[in-house]
Every structure is written in structure tokens, then in C-alpha cells.
Design an enzyme around this catalytic site. Structure first.
Site, PDB file in Angstrom:
ATOM      1  N   ASP A  13      -0.678  16.431 -37.473  1.00 16.32           N
ATOM      2  CA  ASP A  13      -1.537  16.363 -38.594  1.00 16.32           C
ATOM      3  C   ASP A  13      -2.296  14.979 -38.594  1.00 16.32           C
ATOM      4  O   ASP A  13      -1.734  13.896 -38.368  1.00 16.32           O
ATOM      5  CB  ASP A  13      -0.296  16.293 -39.922  1.00 16.32           C
ATOM      6  CG  ASP A  13      -1.290  16.583 -41.148  1.00 16.32           C
ATOM      7  OD1 ASP A  13      -2.383  16.570 -41.174  1.00 16.32           O
ATOM      8  OD2 ASP A  13      -0.496  16.380 -42.264  1.00 16.32           O
ATOM      9  N   ASP A 108      -7.252  20.427 -39.665  1.00 13.78           N
ATOM     10  CA  ASP A 108      -6.529  19.077 -39.300  1.00 13.78           C
ATOM     11  C   ASP A 108      -5.001  19.010 -39.194  1.00 13.78           C
ATOM     12  O   ASP A 108      -4.599  18.054 -38.828  1.00 13.78           O
ATOM     13  CB  ASP A 108      -6.811  17.819 -40.006  1.00 13.78           C
ATOM     14  CG  ASP A 108      -6.094  17.992 -41.634  1.00 13.78           C
ATOM     15  OD1 ASP A 108      -5.886  19.146 -42.034  1.00 13.78           O
ATOM     16  OD2 ASP A 108      -5.825  16.887 -42.087  1.00 13.78           O
ATOM     17  N   GLU A 109      -4.264  20.385 -39.063  1.00 20.36           N
ATOM     18  CA  GLU A 109      -3.037  20.427 -38.732  1.00 20.36           C
ATOM     19  C   GLU A 109      -2.499  21.529 -37.987  1.00 20.36           C
ATOM     20  O   GLU A 109      -3.084  22.783 -38.206  1.00 20.36           O
ATOM     21  CB  GLU A 109      -2.169  20.254 -39.937  1.00 20.36           C
ATOM     22  CG  GLU A 109      -1.992  21.292 -41.019  1.00 20.36           C
ATOM     23  CD  GLU A 109      -1.286  20.901 -42.078  1.00 20.36           C
ATOM     24  OE1 GLU A 109       0.171  21.107 -42.072  1.00 20.36           O
ATOM     25  OE2 GLU A 109      -1.874  20.433 -43.269  1.00 20.36           O
TER      26      GLU A 109
END
Ligand SMILES: [Mg+2]
Length: 411
Positions: A13, A108-109
Site C-alpha cells: 500500500d 495505490d494498493e
């Protein structure tokens, strides 16, 4: 000892992703409280806050006005989503080099299954995880936190605990001990409402939740209670799904009001359909690496013609350039056309399949243009703004009839 069949799952993350990208783009923002989203005077909500802003209690999804009160000296930026998409693509490109099993969750993860990759990476998964963090820092200048455990649930909670800029490994067999002292809200699936319900039973920590029997939980909460029983013990068996293309294709087609031999009219209609499909593509944050043209003639024979390009795009003018070429090659003015259609294919969330930086020297300029077009259309209607090619035969298009007949398939 690791039990047989135990897996090595990572949850990776990026920390304060949007805000960190803004600090990279404008180094004068480094070390300052940065808030991405909305106009501080307006009614927007915070999309992201840098760690400096979080120290003042600013959180994502908070009304911007409230954020402004909490942190009056924060720098507010509008956000540059095309750029975030590019960083995200590069982030997943990095992850893809470590395992064939990467599952993106958001920009973003993502999850990664490293089981059995020890030999591939010449070392235990812990060391690979640290190497991934370093790789992301060196190549993107962004900070990632990583959680590692025997399943996705544990990995996800662990990365939350590792933040910011950390790595946390929960060894096999220690799942329950790891979760016990944490607040129930750390478990995915227990939102604010669930937390309140549990609080009414005097339950605040995962350990307290574990003290309830399966029967009790089921009586109180039904199916959700059963899930809570297993999750509170760190049990979760959903595998890491390989990233797949989110949609097969985005297509738009229309049956013409009257069969047509008019090349210019057909071309304009195709341009309009391409714009419709392109708008949907951008709405879904995707890029196409191919297009298909469809023509159905008066006798109901149907032809399709396809091509692919080197670099994925979501720009209408590039998409139509290919559609137009296919049409020029395929169309013979003998049989009237009854239906025309376009499909955008080979969809991908990543802009650069190959690092082909030469095809378009300034993709951001086009991104900005199409973003403002999409925004205008959102406010005033799709036909507010159209490409010249789509307009060429406007009087013969019989007003809005065409757009109403456009059907959305497989999108
Ligand atoms: Mg994040």
C-alpha cells in the site's frame, strides 16, 4: 516451522499516494501539509492528505471546509488524476516483476502471492518484501508499506499497522495473537456502523470479539456474525486473483434511421460513436490498445475489421484515426449501410504497455483536454462539445435521435 500449504501473502500500500505524488511534482510542497481535492471554499471532500496534514486530524473523505478549519495553513491542490494513473501503472509494473500473482485493489494498493517464490528471489519472502519497498522508493520516489501474512486479511491489517513507511510480518500461527489487541475497526468489513453495534455488546477489541461463540454471533448478527467469528481469528481463504482486464471491450453502435451510402455521414457517425466509447473508457480509467469497426449492410451481412496499436490510449482523436482508416479500407459504396459500430478492445488500466515514450511527446496535454471535455459534458450534456468529424453532417443526423439510439454493450 511453516505448516504445509501455508501461503506468503503481501499487501502493498503506497503511503498518502495522491499527496505524495503532488510533493514529487512540486518539491516546494515537501514537508508541508498538502490536501488533495476540492476547493477549500467550496463543498468538496478531501481526496487525500499528506502525513503532515494528517497530524492535524485531516482525513480522506472529510469535507474540505472542515479540513481547512483543522489545518488552515495547508496547501490545497486540485489533483491531477492522469498523473496518478501513470504512477499507479508504474507501481504495478514493479509489482509484476516479483510475482505472476498480483491483484490490484485500487490505484495505490494490491495483493501479491509470493508462495514458493523463495528460490526465484533467492531468499525468504520477508527479504523480498523489503526489496520491493526499496525498489518502489528508488524508481518512483514513493513510500510503500507492506504487510505480510498467511492470507489477505492478515496481510491487509498488517500493512495498516506497518504505516507509515514500514513492513510487518505476522508469522503463521500468530494470526490470532496479532489481531487480539487491535480495535475491531481494523478488520475489513467492520465499518463505523458495525463498530457501534459491537460496542453495544461491550466489544471494542478483536480479542473481545473472539470471546463470543459462533452461536452467539450468529444469533446477534446472522451471516455477518459467522464472518466475524472467522475473521476475528484471522481466518480468510480468498486467494489472490490475478489482475485481469476489467472489461472485455467497450462498444457503441447504432442502427441508422435510414440506410445510407453517404461516406461522409457514415464517417461522422463513427466519429460520434468513438467519442461516446472514448468517454466511457476514460470514465472507467482504462486505456484501449485496439479498435474494431462494425458495419452491417442492408442485406444484413455484417463485417468487422480490427487493428491494435503499440501504446494504449484513451484519446478520442487517436482512437478515431484507426477507426477512420479501417472504414476507408473496408467500405465500398455499393450496398447501403444499416448499422455502424465501434468497439474499443484490449483494455488495460496501464497507459504504457511498452515504455514507448516517443509516440506522444505530451500525453498530459491531451489528458487535460479530454478531462475538461468530459467535465463540460457532465454538466451540459454529451453533445455540448463534439469533434469536428462528428459534426460534419450534423443537419442530416436528425438531431438527438442518433444519440438516443446508441446502445451500450459490454461496458
Ligand atoms: Mg494507500
Amino acid at each position: 516451522m511453516v505448516s504445509a500449504g501455508s501461503r506468503d501473502i503481501l499487501h502493498i500500500d503506497l503511503d498518502a499516494f495522491f499527496a505524495s505524488v503532488e510533493q514529487l511534482r512540486d518539491p516546494s510542497l515537501k514537508g508541508k501539509p498538502v490536501i488533495v481535492g476540492g476547493d477549500p471554499a467550496g463543498r468538496g471532500v478531501v481526496a487525500a492528505a499528506s502525513y503532515e496534514a494528517r497530524q492535524y486530524g485531516v482525513r480522506a473523505a472529510m469535507p474540505t471546509a472542515q479540513a481547512k478549519r483543522l489545518c488552515p495553513h495547508a496547501v490545497f491542490v486540485r489533483g491531477s488524476h492522469g498523473v496518478y494513473g501513470e504512477y499507479s501503472a508504474r507501481f504495478f509494473d514493479i509489482l509484476d516483476t516479483y510475482s505472476p500473482l498480483v491483484e490490484p485493489v485500487s490505484l495505490d494498493e494490491g495483493y501479491m502471492d509470493l508462495t514458493g517464490c523463495d528460490r526465484l528471489h533467492r531468499g525468504p519472502a520477508e527479504r523480498t518484501a523489503e526489496r520491493i519497498r526499496q525498489h518502489i522508493r528508488d524508481e518512483l520516489g514513493l513510500i510503500a508499506s507492506i504487510g505480510m501474512g498467511t492470507n489477505k486479511l492478515i496481510a491487509k491489517v498488517a500493512s495498516g499497522q506497518a504505516k507509515p513507511d514500514g513492513f510487518l510480518h505476522v508469522p503463521p500461527g500468530q494470526e490470532r495473537d496479532f489481531l487480539a489487541p487491535l480495535a475491531v475497526g481494523c478488520i475489513p468489513g467492520i465499518g463505523p456502523k458495525g463498530q457501534k453495534q459491537l460496542q453495544r455488546l461491550g466489544i471494542r477489541t478483536v480479542g473481545q470479539l473472539c470471546a463470543l461463540s459462533l452461536k452467539q454471533l450468529e444469533r446477534h448478527f446472522g451471516d455477518w456474525g459467522v464472518a466475524l467469528y472467522h475473521r476475528s481469528r484471522g481466518r480468510h481463504d480468498s486467494p489472490v486473483h490475478r489482475s485481469e482486464e476489467p472489461a472485455k471491450s467497450i462498444s457503441r453502435e447504432t442502427t441508422l434511421q435510414r440506410d445510407s451510402l453517404d461516406r461522409a455521414f457514415l464517417s461522422a457517425t463513427l466519429s460520434h460513436l468513438t467519442e461516446k466509447a472514448g468517454a466511457q473508457l476514460r470514465k472507467e480509467n482504462l486505456f484501449a490498445r485496439g479498435v474494431t469497426l462494425k458495419l452491417r449492410f442492408r442485406d444484413f451481412t455484417t463485417i468487422t475489421r480490427s487493428c491494435t496499436f503499440n501504446a494504449p490510449t484513451h484519446n478520442d482523436h487517436l482512437l478515431f484515426e484507426s477507426i477512420g482508416k479501417l472504414f476507408t479500407r473496408a467500405y465500398r459504396e455499393r450496398v447501403p449501410v444499416r448499422l455502424v459500430g465501434v468497439a474499443l478492445t484490449h483494455l488495460t488500466p496501464h497507459r504504457m504497455a511498452q515504455k514507448d515514450l516517443f509516440t506522444d511527446s505530451n500525453p498530459e496535454r491531451w489528458d487535460r483536454l479530454y478531462k475538461s471535455i468530459d467535465r463540460l459534458r457532465g454538466r451540459y450534456g454529451f453533445n455540448t462539445i463534439l469533434r469536428a468529424q462528428s459534426l460534419r453532417t450534423a443537419p442530416r443526423r436528425r438531431g438527438n435521435v442518433l444519440s438516443r439510439k446508441i446502445s451500450s454493450k459490454a461496458s
